[in-house]
Design a protein around this motif. Structure first.
Motif, PDB file in Angstrom:
ATOM      1  N   ILE A 158       0.872  -1.176   0.000  1.00  0.00           N
ATOM      2  CA  ILE A 158       0.000   0.000   0.000  1.00  0.00           C
ATOM      3  C   ILE A 158       0.911   1.228   0.000  1.00  0.00           C
ATOM      4  O   ILE A 158       1.631   1.460   0.984  1.00  0.00           O
ATOM      5  N   PRO A 159       0.937   2.013  -1.073  1.00  0.00           N
ATOM      6  CA  PRO A 159       1.899   3.109  -1.178  1.00  0.00           C
ATOM      7  C   PRO A 159       1.934   4.033   0.034  1.00  0.00           C
ATOM      8  O   PRO A 159       3.016   4.370   0.527  1.00  0.00           O
ATOM      9  N   PHE A 160       0.765   4.446   0.536  1.00  0.00           N
ATOM     10  CA  PHE A 160       0.753   5.403   1.637  1.00  0.00           C
ATOM     11  C   PHE A 160       1.430   4.820   2.880  1.00  0.00           C
ATOM     12  O   PHE A 160       2.271   5.466   3.518  1.00  0.00           O
ATOM     13  N   VAL A 161       1.083   3.574   3.225  1.00  0.00           N
ATOM     14  CA  VAL A 161       1.635   2.957   4.431  1.00  0.00           C
ATOM     15  C   VAL A 161       3.136   2.707   4.266  1.00  0.00           C
ATOM     16  O   VAL A 161       3.935   2.972   5.177  1.00  0.00           O
ATOM     17  N   TYR A 162       3.510   2.199   3.095  1.00  0.00           N
ATOM     18  CA  TYR A 162       4.925   1.898   2.854  1.00  0.00           C
ATOM     19  C   TYR A 162       5.775   3.154   2.957  1.00  0.00           C
ATOM     20  O   TYR A 162       6.787   3.182   3.676  1.00  0.00           O
ATOM     21  N   TRP A 163       5.378   4.224   2.266  1.00  0.00           N
ATOM     22  CA  TRP A 163       6.226   5.424   2.235  1.00  0.00           C
ATOM     23  C   TRP A 163       6.135   6.211   3.533  1.00  0.00           C
ATOM     24  O   TRP A 163       7.086   6.913   3.898  1.00  0.00           O
ATOM     25  N   LEU A 164       5.033   6.100   4.252  1.00  0.00           N
ATOM     26  CA  LEU A 164       4.982   6.694   5.590  1.00  0.00           C
ATOM     27  C   LEU A 164       6.018   6.015   6.488  1.00  0.00           C
ATOM     28  O   LEU A 164       6.714   6.678   7.273  1.00  0.00           O
ATOM     29  N   THR A 165       6.130   4.710   6.359  1.00  0.00           N
ATOM     30  CA  THR A 165       7.133   3.976   7.137  1.00  0.00           C
ATOM     31  C   THR A 165       8.535   4.445   6.777  1.00  0.00           C
ATOM     32  O   THR A 165       9.389   4.637   7.659  1.00  0.00           O
ATOM     33  N   VAL A 166       8.798   4.659   5.494  1.00  0.00           N
ATOM     34  CA  VAL A 166      10.120   5.123   5.066  1.00  0.00           C
ATOM     35  C   VAL A 166      10.416   6.512   5.626  1.00  0.00           C
ATOM     36  O   VAL A 166      11.524   6.785   6.096  1.00  0.00           O
ATOM     37  N   VAL A 167       9.433   7.412   5.594  1.00  0.00           N
ATOM     38  CA  VAL A 167       9.626   8.767   6.132  1.00  0.00           C
ATOM     39  C   VAL A 167       9.976   8.711   7.619  1.00  0.00           C
ATOM     40  O   VAL A 167      10.922   9.363   8.081  1.00  0.00           O
ATOM     41  N   VAL A 168       9.212   7.934   8.378  1.00  0.00           N
ATOM     42  CA  VAL A 168       9.455   7.853   9.823  1.00  0.00           C
ATOM     43  C   VAL A 168      10.804   7.192  10.108  1.00  0.00           C
ATOM     44  O   VAL A 168      11.537   7.609  11.017  1.00  0.00           O
ATOM     45  N   LEU A 169      11.153   6.161   9.335  1.00  0.00           N
ATOM     46  CA  LEU A 169      12.468   5.548   9.478  1.00  0.00           C
ATOM     47  C   LEU A 169      13.576   6.544   9.181  1.00  0.00           C
ATOM     48  O   LEU A 169      14.622   6.553   9.842  1.00  0.00           O
ATOM     49  N   SER A 170      13.346   7.395   8.189  1.00  0.00           N
ATOM     50  CA  SER A 170      14.341   8.407   7.829  1.00  0.00           C
ATOM     51  C   SER A 170      14.583   9.367   8.986  1.00  0.00           C
ATOM     52  O   SER A 170      15.722   9.657   9.354  1.00  0.00           O
ATOM     53  N   VAL A 171      13.496   9.864   9.572  1.00  0.00           N
ATOM     54  CA  VAL A 171      13.617  10.783  10.710  1.00  0.00           C
ATOM     55  C   VAL A 171      14.288  10.082  11.895  1.00  0.00           C
ATOM     56  O   VAL A 171      15.206  10.623  12.525  1.00  0.00           O
ATOM     57  N   THR A 172      13.848   8.860  12.183  1.00  0.00           N
ATOM     58  CA  THR A 172      14.364   8.135  13.344  1.00  0.00           C
ATOM     59  C   THR A 172      15.841   7.786  13.174  1.00  0.00           C
ATOM     60  O   THR A 172      16.639   7.944  14.105  1.00  0.00           O
ATOM     61  N   GLY A 173      16.216   7.308  11.982  1.00  0.00           N
ATOM     62  CA  GLY A 173      17.619   6.988  11.739  1.00  0.00           C
ATOM     63  C   GLY A 173      18.515   8.205  11.879  1.00  0.00           C
ATOM     64  O   GLY A 173      19.624   8.129  12.431  1.00  0.00           O
ATOM     65  N   THR A 174      18.031   9.362  11.401  1.00  0.00           N
ATOM     66  CA  THR A 174      18.782  10.608  11.555  1.00  0.00           C
ATOM     67  C   THR A 174      18.972  10.953  13.033  1.00  0.00           C
ATOM     68  O   THR A 174      20.061  11.334  13.470  1.00  0.00           O
ATOM     69  N   LEU A 175      17.910  10.809  13.805  1.00  0.00           N
ATOM     70  CA  LEU A 175      17.970  11.146  15.232  1.00  0.00           C
ATOM     71  C   LEU A 175      18.923  10.229  15.989  1.00  0.00           C
ATOM     72  O   LEU A 175      19.661  10.682  16.875  1.00  0.00           O
ATOM     73  N   TYR A 176      18.936   8.942  15.648  1.00  0.00           N
ATOM     74  CA  TYR A 176      19.832   8.013  16.340  1.00  0.00           C
ATOM     75  C   TYR A 176      21.294   8.402  16.090  1.00  0.00           C
ATOM     76  O   TYR A 176      22.131   8.344  17.005  1.00  0.00           O
ATOM     77  N   THR A 177      21.603   8.776  14.862  1.00  0.00           N
ATOM     78  CA  THR A 177      22.970   9.210  14.569  1.00  0.00           C
ATOM     79  C   THR A 177      23.305  10.488  15.310  1.00  0.00           C
ATOM     80  O   THR A 177      24.404  10.643  15.864  1.00  0.00           O
TER      81      THR A 177
END
Length: 417
Positions: free
Chosen positions: A79-98
Motif C-alpha cells: 500500500i503506497p501510503f503505508v509503505y512510504w509513511l514507514t520510510v519517512v518515519v524511518l528516515s527521521v528516526t535513523g537521523t535522530l539516532y545518529t
C-alpha cells in the motif's frame, strides 16, 4: 535500477505473501530522495526550532516508528501510503539516532560511520545466509520483510553519519556538498548499465540517497550566507511532504509500482559473472577516487561546515558595553540580558534542550524590538545583532560545542553591560 535478476530467487512456498515493497522505477528513487530530505529537515525543525530536544524527539519518533511499522507489517499487500509513511518515519528516526551518538554522546562521526557500516554488513550477512537473496523483489516472507526494514533503518543512520562526516572533513557548503552523492549515484547507475550486479548497485544507491537528501534539505533550508536558499527547515519540510503526498497519490491511482504476484512476464537481464567481477573493480576504483577526493578536500584550507558550532565571530568592529547599549532603553537591555543569563544557566546545568528553547526567546525579543532600536543607533544595533546571531548559531549548531556556546553567551553578556 530494477533488480529483476533476483525476482525468481528461491522462495519457500510456506507462509508466502504478496510482495509488500514497490517496483524499483524512477518514481521509487524520486520519492526516496524526498523522504530522506524530510528526514533531515523535519528532525532538525522539531529538535531545534521547536526546542523539543534531541532525546525527547528521538523518543517520540521511536514510538511513532513502532506504530507505523506495526501498521506496515499488518498489511497484506503493498500500500503506497503505508509503505512510504514507514520510510519517512524511518528516515527521521535513523537521523535522530545518529545525532544522539554525535551530539549527546560525543561519538566521532568517523566512529559512528564505521559502526553503522559494520552493523549493516552483519544485517546483510545474516539476511543472505538465511534467505540466499537480498533482492527487493523477494520480500515475500515475514523474516525477509523484517530484515528489509532493519536494513533500511541502518542505511538511514549510516547515510546520515557518512554525510555529516563528509561535511566535517571538507567544510563544503550545502550547495557544493550535494554534488558528491549525486555524482556517486550517477557512477553507480553507469556501473549497473554496464553489467554490475543489480542487488549490489541497488543497495549502494539506496545508501547514497540519504546524504543526497540530507544535503538537499540543508541547501534549501540554510541561510544564503551559508550556501543555502534560506527557505528554513519548516518550509523545506512542508514542500517535500506535499511532494511526497502528491507522488504517493499518483502511485496509488496508477499502480505503476506494484509488483504483481509471481509476475515473471518481464525477461530478466542476463547475468554475466565475468562482467560483474569487472564492474566490482570499477566500483572499487570509484571508492578509491572518492576517498582521494575527500582527503584532498580535507587538506585544503576551509572553515567548518555550515551550521557547525564554531561559527565565525561577528565582523562588525567591537564596541564597548557603553557604546553598544547607551542609545537603547534600559528596560530592553535588561530583558535581553536576563534571557541571555538564563540561557547560560540552563546550558551550564547540562540542559542543552532547555537552553536552545530559551535562546529562541532572545531571538523573538530582539526581532520585535528591531523597529524601535535600529533607528536609534544603527551601528550599535548591528554590533549587537551580530553577537546575538553568533549565539543563535552556536546553540543551534547540528553538533553544538559547549565551549563555543558558553563563550558566545558570555561575550554577549559583556556587551550588554
Amino acid at each position: 535500477m530494477a533488480t529483476t535478476t533476483e525476482r525468481a530467487a528461491a522462495r519457500p512456498d510456506a507462509h508466502r505473501m504478496l510482495n509488500k515493497v514497490p517496483e524499483v522505477t524512477i518514481w521509487f528513487w524520486v520519492i526516496k530522495v524526498l523522504c530522506t530530505t524530510v528526514g533531515e529537515s523535519f528532525a532538525d525543525w522539531i529538535n531545534t526550532t521547536l526546542g523539543v530536544g534531541l532525546i525527547n524527539t528521538a523518543l517520540i519518533f521511536t514510538a511513532v516508528l513502532a506504530a507505523v511499522l506495526g501498521w506496515q507489517l499488518s498489511t497484506k499487500r503493498y500500500i503506497p501510503f503505508v509503505y512510504w509513511l514507514t520510510v519517512v518515519v524511518l528516515s527521521v528516526t535513523g537521523t535522530l539516532y545518529t545525532d544522539i551518538l554525535t551530539d549527546s554522546q560525543g561519538v566521532p562521526l568517523a566512529v559512528s560511520s564505521s559502526v553503522f557500516a559494520a552493523v549493516l554488513t552483519v544485517v546483510f550477512g545474516i539476511w543472505y545466509a538465511r534467505e540466499r537473496t537480498l533482492s527487493i523483489h523477494s520480500i515475500v516472507t515475514r523474516p525477509r520483510e523484517l530484515f528489509y526494514w532493519l536494513a533500511v533503518l541502518v542505511t538511514f543512520a549510516l547515510g546520515t553519519a557518512t554525510g555529516d562526516w563528509t561535511l566535517e572533513l571538507t567544510g563544503w557548503t550545502p550547495d557544493v556538498s550535494v554534488l558528491l552523492p549525486l555524482g556517486l549515484i550517477a557512477a553507480i547507475v553507469l556501473g549497473w548499465r554496464l553489467g554490475a550486479g543489480a542487488v549490489l548497485s541497488f543497495w549502494l544507491a539506496y545508501i547514497l540517497t540519504r546524504p543526497l537528501g540530507a544535503n538537499l534539505g540543508d541547501w534549501l533550508g540554510s541561510p544564503g550566507d551559508q550556501g543555502g536558499l534560506g527557505l528554513g527547515t519548516a518550509v523545506t519540510s512542508v514542500i517535500f511532504l506535499v511532494a511526497i503526498l502528491a507522488t504517493v497519490l499518483y502511485l496509488t491511482r496508477s499502480r505503476s509500482d506494484v509488483i504483481e504476484a509471481d509476475d515473471l512476464s518481464q525477461t530478466p537481464r542476463a547475468v554475466n559473472p565475468a562482467r560483474e567481477r569487472i564492474m566490482l573493480g570499477y566500483y572499487a576504483v570509484v571508492a578509491v577516487a572518492t576517498a582521494a577526493l575527500l582527503v584532498w578536500a580535507h587538506q585544503q584550507p576551509h572553515a567548518a561546515a555550515a551550521g557547525e558550532a564554531d561559527a565565525p565571530a561577528p565582523a562588525t568592529a567591537s564596541l564597548t558595553p557603553q557604546q553598544a547599549t547607551s542609545s537603547f532603553p534600559p528596560a530592553d537591555i535588561a530583558k535581553f540580558r536576563t534571557i541571555t543569563a538564563d540561557t547560560l544557566a540552563k546550558l551550564n546545568s547540562g540542559n542543552q534542550a532547555a537552553a536552545t528553547t530559551r535562546v529562541t526567546d532572545l531571538e523573538t525579543a530582539w526581532d520585535d524590538a528591531q523597529p524601535t532600536l535600529e533607528p536609534k543607533n544603527e551601528q550599535a544595533w548591528t554590533f549587537l545583532d551580530g553577537e546575538i546571531d553568533h549565539v543563535l548559531k552556536a546553540l543551534r549548531a547540528k553538533n553544538p560545542d559547549k565551549t563555543t556556546e558558553v563563550d558566545a553567551l558570555n561575550t554577549l553578556l559583556t556587551s550588554l553591560g
